[in-house]
Motif scaffolding. Structure first.
Motif, PDB file in Angstrom:
ATOM      1  N   ARG A 151       0.849  -1.196   0.000  1.00 43.51           N
ATOM      2  CA  ARG A 151       0.000   0.000   0.000  1.00 43.51           C
ATOM      3  C   ARG A 151       0.880   1.238   0.000  1.00 43.51           C
ATOM      4  NH1 ARG A 151      -5.668  -0.118   2.205  1.00 43.51           N
ATOM      5  NH2 ARG A 151      -5.241   2.095   2.204  1.00 43.51           N
ATOM      6  N   THR A 202      -0.702   4.083   0.766  1.00 38.50           N
ATOM      7  CA  THR A 202      -1.442   4.909   1.707  1.00 38.50           C
ATOM      8  C   THR A 202      -1.710   4.110   2.973  1.00 38.50           C
ATOM      9  OG1 THR A 202      -3.569   4.191   0.821  1.00 38.50           O
ATOM     10  CG2 THR A 202      -2.611   6.204  -0.133  1.00 38.50           C
ATOM     11  N   LYS A 203      -2.085   4.827   3.982  1.00 40.39           N
ATOM     12  CA  LYS A 203      -2.521   4.189   5.225  1.00 40.39           C
ATOM     13  C   LYS A 203      -3.566   5.093   5.847  1.00 40.39           C
ATOM     14  CE  LYS A 203       1.156   6.189   8.037  1.00 40.39           C
ATOM     15  NZ  LYS A 203       2.303   5.919   8.889  1.00 40.39           N
ATOM     16  N   ARG A 204      -4.265   4.590   6.832  1.00 45.53           N
ATOM     17  CA  ARG A 204      -5.277   5.372   7.540  1.00 45.53           C
ATOM     18  C   ARG A 204      -4.761   5.706   8.936  1.00 45.53           C
ATOM     19  NH1 ARG A 204      -9.443   7.060   4.264  1.00 45.53           N
ATOM     20  NH2 ARG A 204      -9.912   5.433   2.765  1.00 45.53           N
ATOM     21  N   THR A 205      -4.973   6.946   9.327  1.00 42.52           N
ATOM     22  CA  THR A 205      -4.618   7.333  10.685  1.00 42.52           C
ATOM     23  C   THR A 205      -5.701   6.822  11.626  1.00 42.52           C
ATOM     24  OG1 THR A 205      -5.796   9.438  10.523  1.00 42.52           O
ATOM     25  CG2 THR A 205      -3.458   9.440   9.869  1.00 42.52           C
ATOM     26  N   ALA A 209       1.834   6.472   2.983  1.00 38.60           N
ATOM     27  CA  ALA A 209       2.474   5.565   3.935  1.00 38.60           C
ATOM     28  C   ALA A 209       3.972   5.812   4.038  1.00 38.60           C
ATOM     29  CB  ALA A 209       2.206   4.112   3.531  1.00 38.60           C
ATOM     30  N   ASP A 229      -7.842   8.345  13.217  1.00 35.09           N
ATOM     31  CA  ASP A 229      -9.132   9.001  13.003  1.00 35.09           C
ATOM     32  C   ASP A 229      -9.674   8.797  11.592  1.00 35.09           C
ATOM     33  OD1 ASP A 229      -7.308  10.612  11.751  1.00 35.09           O
ATOM     34  OD2 ASP A 229      -7.999  12.488  12.657  1.00 35.09           O
ATOM     35  N   GLY A 230      -9.049   7.881  10.813  1.00 29.40           N
ATOM     36  CA  GLY A 230      -9.571   7.513   9.505  1.00 29.40           C
ATOM     37  C   GLY A 230      -9.074   8.336   8.333  1.00 29.40           C
ATOM     38  N   LEU A 231      -8.191   9.297   8.565  1.00 23.57           N
ATOM     39  CA  LEU A 231      -7.660  10.141   7.505  1.00 23.57           C
ATOM     40  C   LEU A 231      -6.661   9.352   6.657  1.00 23.57           C
ATOM     41  CD1 LEU A 231      -7.454  13.057   6.349  1.00 23.57           C
ATOM     42  CD2 LEU A 231      -5.576  13.419   7.959  1.00 23.57           C
ATOM     43  N   ALA A 232      -6.753   9.455   5.326  1.00 21.32           N
ATOM     44  CA  ALA A 232      -5.818   8.772   4.434  1.00 21.32           C
ATOM     45  C   ALA A 232      -4.554   9.626   4.300  1.00 21.32           C
ATOM     46  CB  ALA A 232      -6.448   8.559   3.062  1.00 21.32           C
ATOM     47  N   VAL A 233      -3.399   8.986   4.490  1.00 24.06           N
ATOM     48  CA  VAL A 233      -2.108   9.668   4.335  1.00 24.06           C
ATOM     49  C   VAL A 233      -1.171   8.767   3.545  1.00 24.06           C
ATOM     50  CG1 VAL A 233      -2.340  11.002   6.474  1.00 24.06           C
ATOM     51  CG2 VAL A 233      -1.237   8.766   6.534  1.00 24.06           C
TER      52      VAL A 233
END
Length: 139
Positions: free
Chosen positions: A3, A5-8, A16, A10-14
């Motif tokens: 991946r 990307t990853k999720r913080t 990776a 609180d669900g925010l995509a950032v």
């Protein structure tokens, strides 16, 4: 595929790679943009992809079941595990009674398949009707 990307929490995509070392800064951003562009080039949105995957799996499953049916390996069970069925019970020397039974496992359903519609029924009313028919037939 790793991946990008990853999720913080609180669900925010950032991205990776920025802080966990998969890829560094600009390299991570370029890789993520390339992958996003390839995805967008398909013209599909996430729901379209889920739909396509689910329908392909359904199609594959139907093909598998059709082949098994042609080979005589398909059995349609008369009830589900977890159903309650009703059995005409004849204890030696006693009048027939109707008892209810919870189908606890697949083995129990299979063991009673040959009795379905004879002494085992999906509803109490069906068992009563069969028992009444028997009594009427013997009288």
């Amino acid at each position: 595929m790793d991946r990008l990307t990853k999720r913080t929490a609180d669900g925010l995509a950032v991205l990776a790679g920025i802080d966990d070392g998969i890829l560094a800064g600009a390299e991570c951003a370029k890789a993520a943009l390339d992958r996003l562009a390839a995805y967008e080039d398909t013209g599909l949105d996430p729901d379209d992809i889920r739909y396509a995957i689910n329908h392909q799996l359904e199609h594959d499953r139907l093909k598998e079941l059709a082949e098994a049916d042609r080979e005589g390996r398909v059995v349609v069970l008369p009830c589900n595990v977890g159903d309650t069925v009703f059995r005409i019970w004849r204890a030696k020397g006693r009048e027939a009674t109707i008892t209810s039974h919870y189908m606890t496992d697949l083995g129990m359903v299979v063991r009673w398949m040959d009795k379905w519609g004879i002494t085992v029924f999906p509803t109490y009313e069906a068992a009563v009707a069969a028992l009444d028919g028997e009594v009427a037939g013997h009288g």
